[in-house]
Design a protein around this motif. Structure first.
Motif, PDB file in Angstrom:
ATOM      1  N   TRP A  22     -32.753 -35.022  63.874  1.00 44.37           N
ATOM      2  CA  TRP A  22     -33.996 -35.828  64.276  1.00 44.37           C
ATOM      3  C   TRP A  22     -35.044 -35.395  63.744  1.00 44.37           C
ATOM      4  O   TRP A  22     -35.965 -36.097  63.367  1.00 44.37           O
ATOM      5  CB  TRP A  22     -34.126 -35.374  65.796  1.00 44.37           C
ATOM      6  CG  TRP A  22     -34.988 -36.005  66.706  1.00 44.37           C
ATOM      7  CD1 TRP A  22     -35.023 -36.999  67.328  1.00 44.37           C
ATOM      8  CD2 TRP A  22     -36.373 -35.575  66.823  1.00 44.37           C
ATOM      9  NE1 TRP A  22     -36.252 -37.585  67.847  1.00 44.37           N
ATOM     10  CE2 TRP A  22     -36.855 -36.578  67.660  1.00 44.37           C
ATOM     11  CE3 TRP A  22     -37.161 -34.376  66.657  1.00 44.37           C
ATOM     12  CZ2 TRP A  22     -38.374 -36.545  68.170  1.00 44.37           C
ATOM     13  CZ3 TRP A  22     -38.472 -34.224  66.851  1.00 44.37           C
ATOM     14  CH2 TRP A  22     -39.183 -35.247  67.580  1.00 44.37           C
ATOM     15  N   PHE A  23     -35.529 -34.157  63.182  1.00 45.48           N
ATOM     16  CA  PHE A  23     -36.524 -33.841  62.452  1.00 45.48           C
ATOM     17  C   PHE A  23     -36.488 -34.471  61.133  1.00 45.48           C
ATOM     18  O   PHE A  23     -37.518 -34.640  60.518  1.00 45.48           O
ATOM     19  CB  PHE A  23     -36.376 -32.276  62.295  1.00 45.48           C
ATOM     20  CG  PHE A  23     -36.642 -31.369  63.285  1.00 45.48           C
ATOM     21  CD1 PHE A  23     -37.572 -31.788  64.250  1.00 45.48           C
ATOM     22  CD2 PHE A  23     -35.885 -30.248  63.579  1.00 45.48           C
ATOM     23  CE1 PHE A  23     -37.703 -30.818  65.460  1.00 45.48           C
ATOM     24  CE2 PHE A  23     -36.104 -29.456  64.744  1.00 45.48           C
ATOM     25  CZ  PHE A  23     -36.969 -29.627  65.600  1.00 45.48           C
ATOM     26  N   ASN A  24     -35.348 -34.731  60.436  1.00 44.43           N
ATOM     27  CA  ASN A  24     -35.484 -35.275  59.457  1.00 44.43           C
ATOM     28  C   ASN A  24     -35.483 -37.365  59.499  1.00 44.43           C
ATOM     29  O   ASN A  24     -35.315 -37.908  58.558  1.00 44.43           O
ATOM     30  CB  ASN A  24     -34.119 -35.341  58.469  1.00 44.43           C
ATOM     31  CG  ASN A  24     -34.361 -33.900  57.817  1.00 44.43           C
ATOM     32  OD1 ASN A  24     -35.052 -33.907  56.818  1.00 44.43           O
ATOM     33  ND2 ASN A  24     -33.487 -32.706  58.430  1.00 44.43           N
ATOM     34  N   LYS A  25     -35.471 -37.653  60.754  1.00 41.79           N
ATOM     35  CA  LYS A  25     -35.732 -38.794  61.214  1.00 41.79           C
ATOM     36  C   LYS A  25     -34.504 -39.717  60.997  1.00 41.79           C
ATOM     37  O   LYS A  25     -34.454 -40.895  60.499  1.00 41.79           O
ATOM     38  CB  LYS A  25     -37.115 -39.531  60.452  1.00 41.79           C
ATOM     39  CG  LYS A  25     -38.293 -39.101  61.086  1.00 41.79           C
ATOM     40  CD  LYS A  25     -39.425 -39.544  60.719  1.00 41.79           C
ATOM     41  CE  LYS A  25     -40.458 -39.034  61.184  1.00 41.79           C
ATOM     42  NZ  LYS A  25     -41.916 -39.713  60.826  1.00 41.79           N
ATOM     43  N   ARG A  26     -33.246 -39.144  60.739  1.00 50.75           N
ATOM     44  CA  ARG A  26     -32.058 -39.698  60.534  1.00 50.75           C
ATOM     45  C   ARG A  26     -31.506 -40.106  61.944  1.00 50.75           C
ATOM     46  O   ARG A  26     -30.653 -40.789  61.983  1.00 50.75           O
ATOM     47  CB  ARG A  26     -31.113 -39.011  59.836  1.00 50.75           C
ATOM     48  CG  ARG A  26     -31.672 -38.993  58.319  1.00 50.75           C
ATOM     49  CD  ARG A  26     -30.452 -38.351  57.450  1.00 50.75           C
ATOM     50  NE  ARG A  26     -29.080 -38.904  57.522  1.00 50.75           N
ATOM     51  CZ  ARG A  26     -28.104 -38.307  56.803  1.00 50.75           C
ATOM     52  NH1 ARG A  26     -28.132 -37.391  55.943  1.00 50.75           N
ATOM     53  NH2 ARG A  26     -26.840 -38.776  56.952  1.00 50.75           N
ATOM     54  N   ALA A  27     -32.264 -39.438  62.987  1.00 52.69           N
ATOM     55  CA  ALA A  27     -31.853 -39.895  64.372  1.00 52.69           C
ATOM     56  C   ALA A  27     -33.088 -40.315  64.949  1.00 52.69           C
ATOM     57  O   ALA A  27     -34.307 -39.659  64.652  1.00 52.69           O
ATOM     58  CB  ALA A  27     -31.248 -38.786  65.190  1.00 52.69           C
ATOM     59  N   ALA A  28     -33.190 -41.137  65.854  1.00 50.35           N
ATOM     60  CA  ALA A  28     -34.434 -41.753  66.501  1.00 50.35           C
ATOM     61  C   ALA A  28     -34.753 -40.855  67.831  1.00 50.35           C
ATOM     62  O   ALA A  28     -35.961 -40.622  68.088  1.00 50.35           O
ATOM     63  CB  ALA A  28     -34.424 -43.194  66.819  1.00 50.35           C
ATOM     64  N   MET A  29     -33.571 -40.239  68.626  1.00 50.94           N
ATOM     65  CA  MET A  29     -34.003 -39.622  69.780  1.00 50.94           C
ATOM     66  C   MET A  29     -33.039 -38.607  70.014  1.00 50.94           C
ATOM     67  O   MET A  29     -31.901 -38.483  69.418  1.00 50.94           O
ATOM     68  CB  MET A  29     -33.806 -40.774  70.973  1.00 50.94           C
ATOM     69  CG  MET A  29     -34.742 -42.007  71.178  1.00 50.94           C
ATOM     70  SD  MET A  29     -34.338 -43.086  72.431  1.00 50.94           S
ATOM     71  CE  MET A  29     -32.763 -44.181  71.719  1.00 50.94           C
ATOM     72  N   PHE A  30     -33.768 -37.474  70.619  1.00 51.59           N
ATOM     73  CA  PHE A  30     -32.894 -36.278  70.959  1.00 51.59           C
ATOM     74  C   PHE A  30     -33.271 -35.727  72.522  1.00 51.59           C
ATOM     75  O   PHE A  30     -34.521 -36.001  72.761  1.00 51.59           O
ATOM     76  CB  PHE A  30     -33.163 -35.495  69.696  1.00 51.59           C
ATOM     77  CG  PHE A  30     -32.552 -34.129  69.939  1.00 51.59           C
ATOM     78  CD1 PHE A  30     -31.285 -34.164  69.745  1.00 51.59           C
ATOM     79  CD2 PHE A  30     -33.248 -32.856  70.130  1.00 51.59           C
ATOM     80  CE1 PHE A  30     -30.481 -32.948  69.938  1.00 51.59           C
ATOM     81  CE2 PHE A  30     -32.486 -31.694  70.199  1.00 51.59           C
ATOM     82  CZ  PHE A  30     -31.207 -31.709  69.999  1.00 51.59           C
TER      83      PHE A  30
END
Lengths: 317, 416
Positions: free
Chosen positions: B257-265
C-alpha cells in the motif's frame, strides 16, 4: 611397619584376585559406591531437575485441565487424550511433521553431502568455502525465518523479482501461500540454516577414506561415478547414519522458521506438532492438551529412533 | 565507639531511605517505543509521573508481542514480569489471561477510583457485560478499522468513494484495469486478516447480526452471516485480492500500500504510526468505511483495542493503580490525543482536542457515527485461531465461504 606392609599386600592381593564386577563404577580398593554417588550427584541432580522432573510434570499435566502455572488444575482423566485423538489438526500436524522431517533429511543432508563432495578435493580454497557454507548455521533460526520470508515475498521478494528479471515470470509462485508449496518453502529456509554442520561432518568423513582405495579403483579403470558409488559412499556409511540421526532429531525440532514465516498457515498447511503445541500451551493456555501432544511427539521420536536403529543395525550386518 | 555507632545508625538510615526510594514500576509497553516520536511522548509521561511520585521510577518493558502470540502470558508466568500491562485487548484476548488467573479483577476500582466516569458509559456497560459484572481491564484506546486509500491516486484516476457494495466492486475492477492491486491484506498477521474480514462481515450482515453471532445467538453458518465470507472468496476469485497475499504479513501488505502497488488497505488509526515509519505522506491518506447495501451499516469495526491490566503477581499493585489513575487523567489523555504520536481513539470524549493528522480527524468523524464489531477481539479465545485460519483459507482459495463459516460455527459450538 611390617604389619602395615602385610595389610597392604593383602589388600592388593585381594584386588588382583577379584576383578571388579561390571556394574562397579570404581574397582574395589580404589573407592566405594558412596564416593561414586557423591561424584555423580550434581549430574544426577541436573538431569533430574531439567529432564526427569519436566517429563513427570508433562505427564501429570496431560491428565489435568491446567490453564497455566498460576491456576489450580483439576484431574480430568483421559479427556485430553480423547480431545487430541478427535482433533483433525493434530493428525494433519503429525503428518506434516513427517513430511517436514523427510524434507529436512533430504534437503539439508543432501546439500551437506553434495557440497562436501564438491569442496573436499579443493586444496587452497577449501577453507574459504567451508567457512562460507557453514556461516548460515551460525544465524539464529528466527532470523533465518525473517530473511527467507522476505525472499519469498510474492511482490517484492528476491525470488519472484529475480525470476521475473531473467524472463521466468511464469515460474513465480506464492511460496508461502500455495498450500502445495508452503511446507517445502519453509523447509528450504530451515535446511539452508542446517546443512553447514552436516557438510562439515561429511568432509571429516571423506578425509578418513584411505586414498589408496581411490588409487586402486583407478588402476581397475573406475570412472568418477563408479568411485563415488563404490568407494566414497560406502566409506561414508558411518558418517551418513550419524548425519541422518542428527537430521531427524533436528527435523523433529522444527519450529522457529514455521512460527516466524507462516505461523502454521495458510489454513494449517504448515502446522507442525511443535507449532500446534506452542499455540495450545502459550496462546490458548490449554496446557493439558499441549502436554498430550508433547507425549505424542516423544513417542513419535522414540518410534523413529527404534526403527532407524534397527535399520542401521541391519545395514551394518 | 560512639563514632562507629553513629556511622552504623547513619548507614541504617540511608539504607532505609534507599529502600523507600527503590520503588520501580515495570510497565509492559508501549509498543514501538523505539520510534523517536513515540519515545518522546512516553518518556514525557513517565517523567511527569515520576515528578508527581517522588522516589518512583517507571521502567518500560518493550513488548515482544501480545496476548495473541503468547508473549504477555510468558512474561507474566516468569514471575519477574511487569507490574502493569498495556496490550492489545478485547474480550477474546483478555479471557485467556483471565482464565489463567494471570490478571486481577479491577471492578471495584471503577467506583473507588472513579474510573467509571472516565470512559464512555456504553463502554463501561460493555465491559460489565463480559464476565457477569466483573471487569479485568481498563480501556486505553479504541480501534476503528476502515479502508485507507491514496487521495492522489483516486483523484488522478477520477475514482470516487463508493456508496454501495456494487459501486465498490466496480471501483475495484477499475483499479485492477490500471494494473494496481485493488485491496492489500496480510493474513499471516492474524489481526490483519481479521481487520478485512470484520469489515466485510459488518458490510454484508450489519452490526446486529454480527453481535448476535458473537454472543452465540446466531449461527456463523447462517445465510445472514455467510455473505461476508462468500464475498471475500469472490474478491479472491476475481483477483481483487491476490491469493499470494495469504503469504503476506501486516508489514508486507502495508508495503504494497505504501508503495502504491495497492490502492486500498483495511487498518485502524494506529496505521498512522506505520505510515510515518514508512515515510508515507499522511496528508495523502484518506479513510472510508467499507460500503454496505444495508442502510446505516457502512461503519468501521473495532472495539477496545488496548487496555491496562494488572498482573496477579504484580510487585507494585498500588503503584499500578496510581499509574492507571494518572493515565486516565485529563492531563495525560489530552497530551496524548494532541501529540503527533497519537494513534488511537480515546476511551472518553475529549473536548477541544485537535487530532494531530487529517486522516485521524476523518477517522474520528466516521467513528462518531458508530462502530461495528471486530470479531477478532470479541470471539472466545479458543475460536480465534480457527477464525484466523479460515480467513487464510479463504484468501488462499482453499475453502469456500460456506465451508469456512461452518468451521467457525463448529468451533463455537465445541467451545460453548
Amino acid at each position: 611397619m611390617a604389619g602395615v606392609q602385610a595389610l597392604d599386600d593383602t589388600a592388593s592381593g585381594a584386588a588382583a584376585t577379584a576383578p571388579p564386577r561390571k556394574w562397579e563404577l570404581i574397582p574395589a580398593g580404589h573407592g566405594n559406591t558412596g564416593t561414586a554417588f557423591w561424584l555423580m550427584a550434581p549430574a544426577i541432580a541436573v538431569y533430574g531437575i531439567f529432564t526427569l522432573f519436566p517429563i513427570a510434570v508433562t505427564f501429570w499435566l496431560s491428565f489435568t485441565d491446567s490453564a497455566g502455572f498460576n491456576t489450580p488444575a483439576s484431574f480430568v482423566g483421559v479427556e485430553n487424550y480423547r480431545k487430541a485423538v478427535q482433533d483433525p489438526i493434530v493428525w494433519q500436524a503429525l503428518w506434516q511433521t513427517i513430511i517436514w522431517l523427510i524434507y529436512h533429511v533430504v534437503l539439508a543432508g543432501g546439500l551437506g553431502l553434495g557440497l562436501a563432495l564438491a569442496i573436499a578435493r579443493l586444496k587452497r580454497s577449501q577453507v574459504f568455502f567451508r567457512t562460507a557454507f557453514f556461516l548460515p548455521h551460525l544465524v539464529s533460526l528466527a532470523v533465518v525465518g525473517v530473511i527467507w520470508a522476505n525472499i519469498y515475498d510474492p511482490f517484492f521478494g528476491l525470488l519472484n523479482t529475480g525470476l521475473t528479471e531473467i524472463g521466468l515470470g511464469n515460474w513465480t509462485q506464492g511460496w508461502l501461500s500455495d498450500p502445495a508449496l508452503v511446507l517445502f518453502s519453509v523447509n528450504v529456509a530451515s535446511s539452508w540454516q542446517g546443512f553447514g554442520l552436516y557438510m562439515l561432518l561429511f568432509i571429516a568423513g571423506l578425509q578418513d577414506i584411505d586414498p589408496a582405495l581411490y588409487d586402486a579403483a583407478e588402476v581397475d579403470g573406475a570412472n568418477s561415478w563408479q568411485k563415488l558409488i563404490h568407494v566414497t559412499l560406502p566409506g561414508l556409511r558411518e558418517v551418513m547414519t550419524f548425519v541422518m540421526s542428527l537430521a531427524m532429531i533436528n527435523g523433529l525440532k522444527g519450529f522457529a522458521t514455521v512460527f516466524v514465516m507462516t505461523n502454521g498457515g495458510p489454513f494449517y498447511q504448515s502446522e507442525l506438532i511443535t507449532t500446534y503445541i506452542y499455540r495450545l500451551a502459550f496462546q490458548a493456555q490449554d496446557h493439558g492438551l499441549a502436554a498430550v501432544l508433547c507425549i505424542l511427539l516423544s513417542l513419535f521420536a522414540i518410534t523413529i529412533t527404534i526403527v532407524f536403529n534397527r535399520w542401521r543395525a541391519r545395514m551394518a550386518r | 565507639m560512639n563514632i562507629i555507632t553513629r556511622a552504623a545508625a547513619a548507614a541504617a538510615f540511608l539504607a532505609a531511605g534507599a529502600d523507600v526510594r527503590a520503588e520501580t514500576l515495570r510497565m509492559w509497553g508501549p509498543e514501538q517505543i523505539t520510534e523517536p516520536l513515540i519515545a518522546e511522548l512516553w518518556n514525557g509521561i513517565k517523567a511527569d509521573f515520576e515528578v508527581k511520585n517522588p522516589g518512583v521510577t517507571v521502567e518500560f518493558i518493550p513488548p515482544t508481542g501480545t496476548i495473541s502470540n503468547g508473549a504477555v502470558q510468558a512474561a507474566l508466568q516468569s514471575d519477574v514480569g511487569p507490574d502493569v500491562v498495556l496490550t492489545n485487548s478485547g474480550i477474546g484476548r483478555i479471557t485467556v489471561v483471565k482464565n489463567a488467573k494471570q490478571i486481577i479483577p479491577l471492578t471495584a476500582y471503577y467506583d473507588e477510583r472513579a474510573w467509571k466516569d472516565k470512559i464512555y458509559p456504553w463502554l463501561f456497560e460493555e465491559l460489565k457485560g463480559q464476565y457477569a459484572g466483573e471487569i479485568y481491564e481498563v480501556p486505553d484506546g479504541l480501534d476503528a478499522l476502515g479502508i485507507w486509500y491514496h487521495k492522489d491516486m483516486f483523484a488522478e484516476n477520477g475514482w470516487t468513494i463508493p456508496a454501495t457494495w456494487k459501486d465498490f466492486v466496480t471501483l475495484m475492477k477499475a483499479i485492477q484495469e490500471k494494473s494496481i492491486q485493488p485491496l492489500a491484506v496480510g493474513p499471516r498477521t492474524p489481526g490483519s486478516a481479521g481487520h478485512l474480514f470484520g469489515n466485510l462481515l459488518q458490510s454484508a450482515s450489519g452490526t446486529i447480526n454480527v453481535g448476535k453471532a458473537l454472543r452465540g445467538e446466531l449461527a456463523w453458518d447462517d445465510p445472514a452471516l455467510v455473505v461476508g465470507a462468500v464475498r471475500l472468496r469472490e474478491l479472491v476469485d476475481a483477483g481483487f485480492i491476490k491469493k499470494e497475499m495469504a503469504g503476506l504479513d501486516l508489514d508486507g501488505a502495508s508495503r504494497l500500500w505504501f508503495n502504491k502497488r495497492a490502492a486500498m488497505f483495511v487498518a485502524g488509526p494506529w496505521f498512522t504510526a506505520n505510515a510515518r515509519k514508512a515515510g508515507y505522506d499522511l496528508n495523502n491518506a484518506g479513510y472510508l468505511p467499507m460500503p454496505s447495501d444495508m442502510a446505516g451499516e457502512a461503519k468501521p469495526t473495532g472495539g477496545v483495542g488496548w487496555s491496562w491490566l494488572i498482573p496477579s503477581n504484580s510487585k507494585q499493585p498500588e503503584l499500578a493503580l496510581k499509574w492507571i489513575d494518572f493515565m486516565l487523567s485529563d492531563e495525560v489523555m489530552k497530551k496524548r490525543a494532541q501529540h503527533a504520536a497519537s494513534t488511537m481513539i480515546y476511551p472518553r470524549e475529549l473536548k477541544d482536542i485537535q487530532p494531530s493528522t487529517r486522516v485521524l480527524k476523518e477517522i474520528f468523524a466516521v467513528a462518531a457515527n458508530g462502530v461495528g464489531y471486530n470479531p477478532s477481539v470479541y470471539l472466545p479465545a479458543d475460536v480465534t485461531d480457527t477464525y484466523f485460519q479460515v480467513i487464510q483459507g479463504l484468501v488462499s482459495g482453499q475453502i469456500s465461504g460456506e465451508d469456512g463459516m461452518k468451521q467457525i460455527q463448529g468451533k463455537m459450538v465445541a467451545v460453548r
